[in-house]
Write a protein that holds these residues in place. Structure first.
Motif, PDB file in Angstrom:
ATOM      1  N   GLN A 127       0.841  -1.185   0.000  1.00  0.00           N
ATOM      2  CA  GLN A 127       0.000   0.000   0.000  1.00  0.00           C
ATOM      3  C   GLN A 127       0.878   1.236   0.000  1.00  0.00           C
ATOM      4  N   TYR A 128       0.246   2.368  -0.349  1.00  0.00           N
ATOM      5  CA  TYR A 128       0.921   3.649  -0.208  1.00  0.00           C
ATOM      6  C   TYR A 128       0.416   4.227   1.101  1.00  0.00           C
ATOM      7  N   ALA A 129       1.344   4.443   2.049  1.00  0.00           N
ATOM      8  CA  ALA A 129       0.923   4.686   3.427  1.00  0.00           C
ATOM      9  C   ALA A 129       0.142   5.983   3.693  1.00  0.00           C
ATOM     10  N   PRO A 130       0.582   7.137   3.210  1.00  0.00           N
ATOM     11  CA  PRO A 130      -0.169   8.349   3.575  1.00  0.00           C
ATOM     12  C   PRO A 130      -1.613   8.289   3.048  1.00  0.00           C
ATOM     13  N   ASP A 131      -2.556   8.531   3.940  1.00  0.00           N
ATOM     14  CA  ASP A 131      -3.965   8.388   3.557  1.00  0.00           C
ATOM     15  C   ASP A 131      -4.781   9.601   3.982  1.00  0.00           C
ATOM     16  N   PRO A 132      -4.552  10.741   3.341  1.00  0.00           N
ATOM     17  CA  PRO A 132      -5.361  11.916   3.692  1.00  0.00           C
ATOM     18  C   PRO A 132      -6.858  11.599   3.554  1.00  0.00           C
ATOM     19  N   SER A 133      -7.667  12.323   4.305  1.00  0.00           N
ATOM     20  CA  SER A 133      -9.097  12.022   4.316  1.00  0.00           C
ATOM     21  C   SER A 133      -9.708  12.106   2.925  1.00  0.00           C
ATOM     22  N   SER A 134      -9.078  12.866   2.049  1.00  0.00           N
ATOM     23  CA  SER A 134      -9.623  13.013   0.696  1.00  0.00           C
ATOM     24  C   SER A 134      -8.976  12.028  -0.264  1.00  0.00           C
ATOM     25  N   GLN A 135      -8.399  10.936   0.251  1.00  0.00           N
ATOM     26  CA  GLN A 135      -7.601  10.065  -0.594  1.00  0.00           C
ATOM     27  C   GLN A 135      -8.356   9.489  -1.788  1.00  0.00           C
ATOM     28  N   ALA A 136      -9.677   9.419  -1.693  1.00  0.00           N
ATOM     29  CA  ALA A 136     -10.442   8.891  -2.819  1.00  0.00           C
ATOM     30  C   ALA A 136     -10.412   9.855  -3.997  1.00  0.00           C
ATOM     31  N   ALA A 137     -10.053  11.106  -3.757  1.00  0.00           N
ATOM     32  CA  ALA A 137     -10.097  12.087  -4.833  1.00  0.00           C
ATOM     33  C   ALA A 137      -8.779  12.820  -5.046  1.00  0.00           C
ATOM     34  N   CYS A 138      -8.010  13.036  -3.980  1.00  0.00           N
ATOM     35  CA  CYS A 138      -6.840  13.907  -4.120  1.00  0.00           C
ATOM     36  C   CYS A 138      -5.732  13.214  -4.897  1.00  0.00           C
ATOM     37  N   THR A 139      -4.906  14.002  -5.567  1.00  0.00           N
ATOM     38  CA  THR A 139      -3.848  13.432  -6.400  1.00  0.00           C
ATOM     39  C   THR A 139      -2.533  13.421  -5.641  1.00  0.00           C
ATOM     40  N   LEU A 140      -1.624  12.560  -6.097  1.00  0.00           N
ATOM     41  CA  LEU A 140      -0.319  12.493  -5.445  1.00  0.00           C
ATOM     42  C   LEU A 140       0.460  13.783  -5.648  1.00  0.00           C
ATOM     43  N   GLY A 141       0.249  14.442  -6.781  1.00  0.00           N
ATOM     44  CA  GLY A 141       0.906  15.732  -6.994  1.00  0.00           C
ATOM     45  C   GLY A 141       0.485  16.723  -5.921  1.00  0.00           C
ATOM     46  N   GLY A 142      -0.810  16.734  -5.631  1.00  0.00           N
ATOM     47  CA  GLY A 142      -1.315  17.604  -4.568  1.00  0.00           C
ATOM     48  C   GLY A 142      -0.759  17.188  -3.219  1.00  0.00           C
ATOM     49  N   ASN A 143      -0.660  15.884  -2.979  1.00  0.00           N
ATOM     50  CA  ASN A 143      -0.083  15.389  -1.721  1.00  0.00           C
ATOM     51  C   ASN A 143       1.348  15.875  -1.554  1.00  0.00           C
ATOM     52  N   VAL A 144       2.104  15.837  -2.661  1.00  0.00           N
ATOM     53  CA  VAL A 144       3.491  16.294  -2.611  1.00  0.00           C
ATOM     54  C   VAL A 144       3.531  17.789  -2.312  1.00  0.00           C
ATOM     55  N   ALA A 145       2.679  18.542  -2.979  1.00  0.00           N
ATOM     56  CA  ALA A 145       2.669  19.993  -2.770  1.00  0.00           C
ATOM     57  C   ALA A 145       2.369  20.333  -1.317  1.00  0.00           C
ATOM     58  N   GLU A 146       1.415  19.631  -0.725  1.00  0.00           N
ATOM     59  CA  GLU A 146       0.975  19.981   0.626  1.00  0.00           C
ATOM     60  C   GLU A 146       1.680  19.150   1.701  1.00  0.00           C
ATOM     61  N   ASN A 147       2.501  18.195   1.304  1.00  0.00           N
ATOM     62  CA  ASN A 147       3.100  17.248   2.255  1.00  0.00           C
ATOM     63  C   ASN A 147       2.003  16.643   3.134  1.00  0.00           C
TER      64      ASN A 147
END
Lengths: 936, 467
Positions: A127-147
């Motif tokens: 699995q990919y461990a980080p699981d923001p609450s919006s994981q069903a919609a948010c993109t990894l690019g956004g995850n990288v931007a916001e850490n």
């Protein structure tokens, strides 16, 4: 937009990839934060890195600002098209480029949805461990931007821990490959700097991440409390008891009612005052005991009811209700503002109480959903935007909540980012010096201010920069032969006499031959500031040190005018065990730190090489040891630090909370900067409960190859040992060898016993040899030997190569000791190799090196040749320690091209006069900043 | 910009463009812009344009309601038009935005602004007139009987207008009865494996625990009306016959309901709410007059809109109350069957896979029962269909109005079906049967598309229940 530009962009991305009509731009005027509306000038939807780079280059030509956008789910307005920008959306870059289940790495385009990556990894049990609450919609690019974080980051850490490499387009359209699988990237940690930069430094187009095994077992509890404070107390109790749940989530009464009314009803009692979700995962054995323990903690804090999820379906329902809580708010109020702030965990009950008071003062309904484990609060303020008075009160209440959190030692954002929404709060947490440094770092990436304008830094900071120091001057200064006034005399009157050591007393810091430079040992950061300011005034060159063990390996130049050492700064400044954080001065030895932490049954799980390691040195070199694969490196476990720039400006970076995304990340820039940017005075560490049991299994063999299979089964086993280390020592001329594999298991007694059984089974299964368990004393011996491998040696290297080239890598590593000298005679020296985990990277140590009479030249040639060979196979060679004569021939000041410009630019921000050592990188740095997965 | 942007809360003067959406402003404000719907939306996934996502479309509607955007703007029409109406977004929406209803209002807005395409207008006109519908269906059946459409679906090239013709041919061909179904029990009997002797009438399987949403609450009733539908009756008459037979075996005798018309789903989705209301009133009248206590629908698309007749006729002073009662009495066939203990049929040697029509899964929230219905057929090998919850691209007349997009979305579905290597893919909706069937035919795959009741019917036939 000019017609010509429109035409040019359309030619680049095609008809469907460009939106310019105003009526079609409306949909892009907001992101997840609807309080603001900014109509973009245009929207561009590139499909790959090449298109994106071409688009950015074209926009750069016309000096048109752009804003990167993923799924637009961010809650700080980071993807709003401020400054009449063009939006560059990654929505069409949604391809998983590669997924290597054995190396546990994936490379994805920036527009891939977080949950889609985990779904793709699922068939391999990963699995990919980080699981923001919006994981069903948010993109990894956004995850990288916001850490981004998420509920499970309490145990697994935030995005920065899992991102190993980036394809990154600078605002001028130049493409850089940052980092890459293998990690030992020379120079500054640019991946660490770009992660969390909120899209202000450039556009990330591809991301390389590490994947992790899906834990064998999970236990999820739901505890119901009468009030929020009791839930907060339960969280503190659970942490203090030594458990490390993977998630601790608190949901308040208001939220419970909204969730229960939505389609995601999770079956919480609607009359509860608060609910706490506790989740533990790992090897199945021992989990039940841990769950019992957690349940007892909840009951002790006054839980009226504790439920356990009996099936995966029940567990998912529980989580669904929590994860969709924000959306469910739409049910109870027309508008909501999700606030985000972090406070030290022990301050939670108090701050929650204050938030409630603030709500009452302003007559607002405030719901609370938050990550209790890491003190990350999400007060949700409910309102109706059609009532202007209420809207004004929302603004006031938000500011007050931020003030309360900062006053409690927290910060203004834990995971949503600053974006546009929190710019004006930045001054609550950062000093003018810190804001200035951030602005200057941003300008290194984006000198024209075209990328994501009007974000993160408060108005007026961006662009108001001190002039960038001339790079050539920095270089010249670094290389010049100093002839300054006598530093000892110059320090007269500045510091008490006992702070300065000369002659023999300075010998431990002598790494340059000849008479040692004077050593200054300040007792506090203020004294260091005074010395650095004087050094600037006098033109002295200063080397930074702790115990002095690393000095020789870091500076290939001529001796400095003085050495500034933290060896006498070793106080604990702040330690609140319940927060799992500690602030310590940089001169604290790791052994002393460990001793101090053991008293509270906690630890800092890093095991970097060296004997007299100080914390400052560990942070400065950024090097981790065998436990790195399981726990991360110093960059992941240092939460904040205070430092002094090369021109004497004192500043703090990061904070003392586990989750913190306020401002640009200067911590990860300084970690691993090897004393070239700033003097580090103290460091705030992220701590963990000390495992109750610590065992090491060993297997002995004749050589590395014999144990390779054992290493890979051990490292890839789902129990995920804390360390897997394979050592090989050759006696002479490489003919006789012996190898030993150590597998370290830590955790609760029950868990370790079970894991030990499983591990024994798999090791016997591959027929590697006799599996022994080391006694306590032997365990310490073994790991000490591993630690000292790179220290008690003359030449230490780190070699890496792609996994499929491992045999080439081993061959190269063995040949390090086989050098042909000027007369073409073979010099065979004993070589020790160490391999951590399943990574195909080796640490190589060579002893008995003699570099008299021109041998340095031959060694440098030999190593350069090896580096070329490795580069040919996609690998790298990094020098950790070498005699100065060799280093000088291997390194140069900065690599050419955009990567070098970035690094020298960053250096100039912190050390404009160049009084600190210059940055060194290999002479023949490859185009990439490291190795990596094959790209398409 | 401040938080205090005003949204209109009342209406001034007579009806103007955007008024209908202004009425719905509270429903629009339920959307908190979280973006969870984006990856659930087939058109967004394909195009990457937020205007083609539920959140984007809602934002456009809101702009119209706020008077910032003219409903006659081509962009507004284009992006609403491109929506499949699959309502997958509603399933993932944490705020419970009633996207389907808002879409209908917005499309009505588009239609009144003169933005309805002539092809859509013609088709909706056709289905509004029962006699015309019957005539058209008779012609279609005659064409189908020539076997030409099946041939054209396989042989026509995929360029330009030919592609459209190929798709239409494929769809028509896919609606035909599959004679091969009759063969499926044979070799089982020959090999003698896992066969059961035909059961006597009245043998009842154990009631499924936790079964249908409310089907189990329905007492056996004699006052059951079967809704026939227009395409379902015109092209899939055999399915309606099978439905009646299957119901009879399970002690539900359906009554004759004269005067029933098209359900109006196409009109609702197309933005012709007035005609839809007229059709709804006619259906309410017909079933009420016949005295039906329960209305069984075997087409997911029809069932979805009929369960929402109460909303459609909400503001109708005469019909509002009756529509509520009617909507409450509508059941999908699978709900009814799975809710009762089902009679067991003869084993069929078939590998099947099940696709979930959007209007059953997302619009009606019926997820489990279609598969449960087939539990009564022994011997079936069931394989999972990847992305079964995703739209097939059929979406009413979407396949005809947007052959390109519908085709691309459909291609994904067809690829997933091919990957299962099943003999039959079942889906309880005529539109989906035709869309997927056409895709499979052009790919020249042997897999057939059927409605699940056909399988049950054949199983009963072989068990001798119709003798």
């Amino acid at each position: 937009m000019p017609h010509q530009l429109t035409r040019a962009l359309r030619a680049l991305v095609g008809d469907g990839g460009l939106i310019t009509e105003p009526s079609r731009l409306i949909a892009y005027e907001s992101d997840g934060l609807v309080a603001y509306r900014y109509l973009p000038r245009a929207v561009v939807l590139p499909t790959d890195t090449d298109q994106a780079a071409a688009v950015l280059a074209r926009l750069h030509r016309d000096r048109i600002p752009f804003v990167p956008r993923g799924a637009g789910t961010g809650l700080s307005g980071g993807a709003l098209a401020t400054g009449e920008a063009v939006l560059v959306s990654t929505s069409r870059m949604n391809r998983i480029v590669a997924l290597d289940p054995i190396a546990r790495v994936a490379r994805v385009q920036a527009g891939v949805v977080n949950a889609d990556l985990s779904a793709a990894a699922l068939p391999y049990g990963l699995q990919y461990a980080p699981d923001p609450s919006s994981q069903a919609a948010c993109t990894l690019g956004g995850n990288v931007a916001e850490n981004s974080g998420g509920p499970h980051c309490l145990k697994y850490g935030v995005t920065s821990r899992w991102v190993t490499g980036l394809t990154f387009v600078l605002p001028n359209g130049r493409v850089l490959e940052l980092g890459g699988w293998g990690r030992d990237a020379p120079g500054y940690d640019l991946v660490g700097v770009v992660v969390g930069s909120e899209g202000c430094f450039g556009l990330v187009t591809e991301i390389e991440v590490r994947l992790t095994p899906i834990p064998e077992g999970v236990r999820t509890l739901l505890a119901i409390f009468d009030d929020l404070e009791a839930a907060g107390t339960a969280v503190t109790g659970i942490i203090a008891s030594g458990l490390l749940p993977c998630a601790l989530e608190i949901i308040d009464a208001e939220t419970i009612r909204a969730v229960e009314a939505s389609v995601f009803a999770a079956g919480y009692p609607t009359d509860a005052g608060a609910a706490l979700v506790v989740e533990m995962d790992g090897t199945d054995a021992g989990l039940d005991a841990e769950a019992d323990h957690a349940e007892a903690c909840c009951r002790a804090a006054g839980a009226s009811e504790v439920r356990r999820a009996r099936s995966e379906r029940e567990r998912l329902t529980l989580w669904k209700g929590r994860k969709k809580a924000f959306g469910a708010m739409g049910r109870i109020a027309p508008d909501m503002l999700v606030q985000d702030a972090t406070v030290p965990r022990t301050r939670l009950p108090n701050v929650l109480h204050q938030v409630g008071e603030i709500g009452r003062t302003y007559g607002l309904r405030i719901a609370n959903v938050f990550h209790g484990g890491d003190g990350n609060l999400h007060p949700i303020i409910l309102f109706d935007r059609r009532d202007p008075d209420e809207v004004a009160r929302v603004d006031l209440a938000s500011r007050e909540i931020m003030r309360a959190c900062v006053a409690a030692g927290g910060t203004i954002t834990g995971e949503h980012g600053v974006g546009i929404d929190k710019r004006e709060y930045m001054e609550l947490v950062f000093s003018p010096t810190e804001l200035q440094l951030m602005a200057a770092v941003e300008a290194v990436f984006d000198p024209l201010g075209l990328c994501n304008p009007e974000k993160v830094l408060p108005a007026g900071w961006r662009g108001s920069l001190p002039k960038r120091a001339d790079q050539d001057r920095v270089r010249e200064r670094g290389a010049s032969v100093a002839n300054p006034a006598d530093p000892v005399a110059g320090l007269e009157g500045l510091l008490p006499h006992d702070r300065v050591r000369i002659g023999d007393a300075a010998a431990p810091w002598s790494a340059w031959g000849g008479s040692p430079p004077p050593v200054v040992l300040p007792r506090a950061t203020e004294e260091a500031v005074a010395v650095i300011l004087r050094a600037n005034a006098e033109g002295w060159r200063v080397a930074l040190a702790g115990s002095g063990t690393w000095l020789g390996s870091l500076d290939s130049g001529s001796p400095p005018d003085l050495v500034l050492s933290t060896a006498h700064m070793d106080r604990v400044l702040e330690y609140e065990p319940g927060d799992l954080t500690m602030t310590v001065e940089a001169g604290m030895r790791l052994s002393a730190l460990d001793h101090r932490l053991a008293r509270n049954r906690q630890w800092w799980p890093l095991d970097p090489p060296g004997r007299r390691r100080t914390l400052g040195a560990v942070v400065s070199t950024g090097v981790s040891g065998p436990t790195g694969a399981a726990w991360g490196g110093p960059r992941d476990l240092a939460l904040g630090l205070s430092a002094v720039t090369g021109d004497g400006r004192a500043f703090r970076a990061g904070g003392r909370v586990v989750k913190n995304v306020a401002g640009f990340d200067l911590v990860r820039l300084l970690v691993g900067s090897c004393g070239t940017l700033a003097f580090v005075g103290d460091v705030t560490l992220r701590l963990f409960p000390r495992p109750a049991m610590d065992r090491t299994l060993v297997v002995r063999g004749a050589c590395l190859e014999q144990l390779r299979e054992a290493v890979s089964v051990a490292a890839s086993h789902r129990v995920t040992p804390t360390a897997v280390e394979l050592l090989e020592c050759s006696r002479s001329n490489g003919h006789s060898r012996e190898a030993i594999l150590g597998v370290r298991l830590v955790g609760s007694a029950e868990r370790v016993r079970e894991e030990r059984r499983l591990m024994r089974e798999v090791l016997l299964g591959v027929d590697a040899g006799v599996v022994d368990e080391l006694a306590t004393r032997a365990t310490e011996e073994f790991w000490r030997e591993v630690r000292l491998l790179e220290e008690e040696t003359d030449l230490a290297l780190r070699l890496s190569a792609p996994r499929e080239q491992t045999s080439k890598l081993i061959e190269a590593a063995r040949s390090v000791g086989q050098m042909r000298d000027g007369r073409n005679a073979l010099v065979g020296l004993p070589v020790s190799l160490a391999m951590s985990g399943g990574a195909s990277a080796l640490r190589v140590a060579v002893r008995d090196l003699c570099v008299e009479s021109g041998a340095a030249e031959h060694w440098a040639e030999h190593l350069t040749g090896l580096r070329r060979t490795l580069a040919h196979y996609g690998g790298s060679l990094t020098v950790v320690r070498a005699p100065t004569g060799i280093l000088r021939r291997l390194h140069k000041l900065a690599p050419p091209g955009p990567m070098g410009e970035l690094m020298t630019g960053l250096k100039a921000v912190f050390d404009p006069a160049g009084i600190l050592p210059a940055i060194h990188v290999p002479v023949d740095l490859p185009a990439r900043n490291g190795g990596g997965l094959a790209k398409t | 910009m401040s938080l205090a942007e005003k949204a209109p809360t009342h209406l001034e003067g007579g009806p103007r463009p955007g008024d209908a959406l202004k009425f719905e402003v509270d429903k629009l404000l339920t959307c908190v812009h979280c973006g969870f719907c984006l990856p659930a939306c087939p058109t967004y996934r394909l195009l990457g344009d937020e205007n083609d996502s539920p959140r984007g479309r809602l934002h456009l509607m809101r702009a119209v309601a706020e008077g910032r955007l003219d409903p006659a703007t081509p962009a507004f029409q284009l992006h609403l038009d491109r929506c499949l109406g699959c309502r997958a977004c509603e399933t993932v929406c944490p705020s419970g935005v009633r996207y389907g209803e808002l879409l209908e209002v917005a499309r009505d807005e588009v239609a009144r602004a003169g933005g309805m395409r002539w092809s859509v207008r013609a088709m909706l006109g056709l289905f509004a007139r029962p006699a015309a519908t019957r005539a058209a269906m008779a012609v279609a059946r005659a064409v189908r009987a020539t076997g030409l459409p099946a041939l054209m679906a396989r042989l026509l090239p995929s360029w330009r207008w030919m592609a459209g013709l190929r798709l239409a041919s494929g769809m028509l061909a896919a609606s035909a009865r599959w004679p091969g179904l009759r063969e499926t029990g044979r070799h089982l009997e020959e090999s003698g494996e896992d066969t059961v002797a035909p059961l006597g009438r009245g043998h009842v399987l154990e009631r499924a625990s936790g079964g249908g949403t409310d089907g189990s609450a329905d007492a056996p009733s004699e006052r059951v009306g079967l809704f026939l539908g227009c395409v379902q009756q015109g092209l899939f008459g055999h399915v309606n016959e099978a439905t009646a037979r299957v119901l009879t075996v399970n002690d539900l005798r359906t009554m004759d309901v004269p005067g029933q018309v098209c359900c109006g789903a196409l009109h609702v989705h197309g933005g012709d709410l007035e005609t839809a209301r007229a059709l709804a009133r006619a259906n309410v009248d017909a079933f009420t007059a016949a005295g039906a206590e329960m209305v069984i629908v075997n087409a997911a698309g029809c069932g979805a809109v009929m369960k929402e007749y109460d909303l459609l006729l909400e503001h109708d002073p005469v019909y509002a109350e009756r529509a509520r009662a009617f909507a409450a009495s509508v059941r999908d066939l699978s709900e009814v069957l799975a809710g009762r203990g089902l009679c067991r049929g003869a084993p069929l040697s078939l590998t099947i896979t099940t696709d979930a029509p959007c209007h059953l899964l997302h619009a009606q929230g019926v997820a489990q029962t279609p598969a449960k219905m087939l539990d009564a057929v022994p011997g079936l090998r069931v394989v999972m269909l990847r992305g079964a919850e995703e739209c097939c691209g059929g979406a009413g007349i979407y396949g005809v109005t947007h052959p390109d997009l519908g085709g691309q979305i459909g291609a994904d579905k067809v690829a997933a079906v091919i990957a299962t290597d099943a003999d039959v893919v079942v889906t309880p909706n005529p539109g989906c049967v035709m869309q997927i069937g056409a895709g499979l035919a052009t790919e020249r795959v042997r897999t057939r598309t059927l409605q699940p009741v056909e399988i049950l019917d054949e199983s009963y036939r072989q068990a001798g229940r119709y003798q």
